[in-house]
Design a protein around this motif. Sequence first.
Motif, PDB file in Angstrom:
ATOM      1  N   ASP A 137     -16.961  72.759 -47.870  1.00 17.73           N
ATOM      2  CA  ASP A 137     -17.152  74.615 -47.427  1.00 17.73           C
ATOM      3  C   ASP A 137     -16.744  74.494 -45.590  1.00 17.73           C
ATOM      4  N   ARG A 147     -16.884  76.287 -42.972  1.00 11.95           N
ATOM      5  CA  ARG A 147     -18.221  77.082 -42.426  1.00 11.95           C
ATOM      6  C   ARG A 147     -19.038  75.516 -42.217  1.00 11.95           C
ATOM      7  N   ALA A 148     -18.685  75.222 -42.920  1.00 10.16           N
ATOM      8  CA  ALA A 148     -19.405  73.509 -42.590  1.00 10.16           C
ATOM      9  C   ALA A 148     -18.762  72.298 -42.748  1.00 10.16           C
ATOM     10  N   LEU A 191      -8.472  81.801 -43.006  1.00  7.70           N
ATOM     11  CA  LEU A 191      -9.950  82.891 -42.614  1.00  7.70           C
ATOM     12  C   LEU A 191      -9.835  84.474 -42.503  1.00  7.70           C
ATOM     13  N   VAL A 247     -12.191  83.721 -46.504  1.00 10.16           N
ATOM     14  CA  VAL A 247     -13.862  83.289 -46.433  1.00 10.16           C
ATOM     15  C   VAL A 247     -15.100  84.044 -46.004  1.00 10.16           C
ATOM     16  N   GLN A 250     -17.639  85.195 -43.678  1.00 12.35           N
ATOM     17  CA  GLN A 250     -17.798  85.167 -42.178  1.00 12.35           C
ATOM     18  C   GLN A 250     -17.335  84.127 -42.008  1.00 12.35           C
ATOM     19  N   PRO A 251     -16.143  85.036 -41.706  1.00 15.11           N
ATOM     20  CA  PRO A 251     -15.003  84.063 -40.889  1.00 15.11           C
ATOM     21  C   PRO A 251     -15.437  82.972 -39.865  1.00 15.11           C
ATOM     22  N   GLU A 252     -15.929  83.678 -38.430  1.00  9.39           N
ATOM     23  CA  GLU A 252     -16.565  83.386 -37.617  1.00  9.39           C
ATOM     24  C   GLU A 252     -17.451  82.455 -37.706  1.00  9.39           C
ATOM     25  N   ARG A 253     -17.736  82.113 -38.739  1.00  9.57           N
ATOM     26  CA  ARG A 253     -19.253  80.625 -38.927  1.00  9.57           C
ATOM     27  C   ARG A 253     -17.068  79.301 -38.896  1.00  9.57           C
ATOM     28  N   ALA A 254     -16.762  79.757 -40.065  1.00  5.51           N
ATOM     29  CA  ALA A 254     -15.189  78.810 -40.133  1.00  5.51           C
ATOM     30  C   ALA A 254     -14.353  78.930 -38.562  1.00  5.51           C
ATOM     31  N   GLU A 307     -16.190  76.168 -36.427  1.00  6.34           N
ATOM     32  CA  GLU A 307     -16.032  75.326 -36.964  1.00  6.34           C
ATOM     33  C   GLU A 307     -14.790  74.587 -36.850  1.00  6.34           C
ATOM     34  N   LEU A 367     -12.959  87.664 -33.769  1.00  8.09           N
ATOM     35  CA  LEU A 367     -13.337  86.570 -33.872  1.00  8.09           C
ATOM     36  C   LEU A 367     -13.707  85.436 -32.769  1.00  8.09           C
TER      37      LEU A 367
END
Length: 200
Positions: free
Chosen positions: A86, A88-89, A106, A109, A111-115, A118, A166
Motif C-alpha cells: 500500500d 500509504r504504508a 495520488l 488512493v 488519503q492521498p496526503e498519507r501516500a 510516505e 497535499l
Amino acid sequence: MSLATAYRLWAPLYDPVLRRATAPARQRSLERLQTEPADDVLLAGVGTGLDLPHLPAGPRYRGCDLTPAMLSRASGRRAVTLDCADVRALPYGDAAFDAVIAHLILAVVPQPERALAEMSRVTRPGGRILVFDKFLKPGQRAPLRRLVSPLLGRLATRTDVVLEELLARQPELTVEADQPALAGGWFRQVTLRRQDAANH
C-alpha cells in the motif's frame, strides 16, 4: 467496494483504456530521470506496468502496488522487482530512493496526503518525486468533478484532489516544475524536490 477489489476488476481493462491515451505523457514524465543520476527508483502504484517500457536504462527500479492482479500483468513487461504494498504504508526504509515515480496514483488512493507523506519519507534528501496525475487548481470550482468524485473514488479514481493542499502538509517538498500534460492542464507533470530537514 475496496480499492483493491475495484482494481482487481479493472486489471483486464486498464491497459486498453489507458495505454494509448497516456503513453506520450508517461514517456515525457520519465525522461526527467535522465536529467540527473539516480541509482534507486521506486514506482509507487506501478499498476499493470505501463511505465515500465519507458524507463531509461541505468537505475535500479522497484515497483509496488496494492493489487496482485495488476502486479501479475506488470511482471511480464520488464525485469523489475515488484512488491505487493500500500503506498500509504510503504515497506521501505527512510531515504531509500533517489527518485519516486508517482503516476496516476495520488488521485486514486484514499488519503492521498498519507501516500505523499510516505513517498517523501522514502525519498533521500535532494531526491525527487516525479508526479503525473490529474489535479484541480486551488480554488477551482469544477462542480461536476467535485460532485462525481465520491462515486468515482470508490470505483477507480478521484476527481477533486488539489495537489497544493497535499503539499501544504509536506513542507520538505518544493515544486521545481509544474507543466500541463493532458486534458487542457487537468493532468499535470510536476517535479517535487525533497529538501534536507535542515533546509526547510
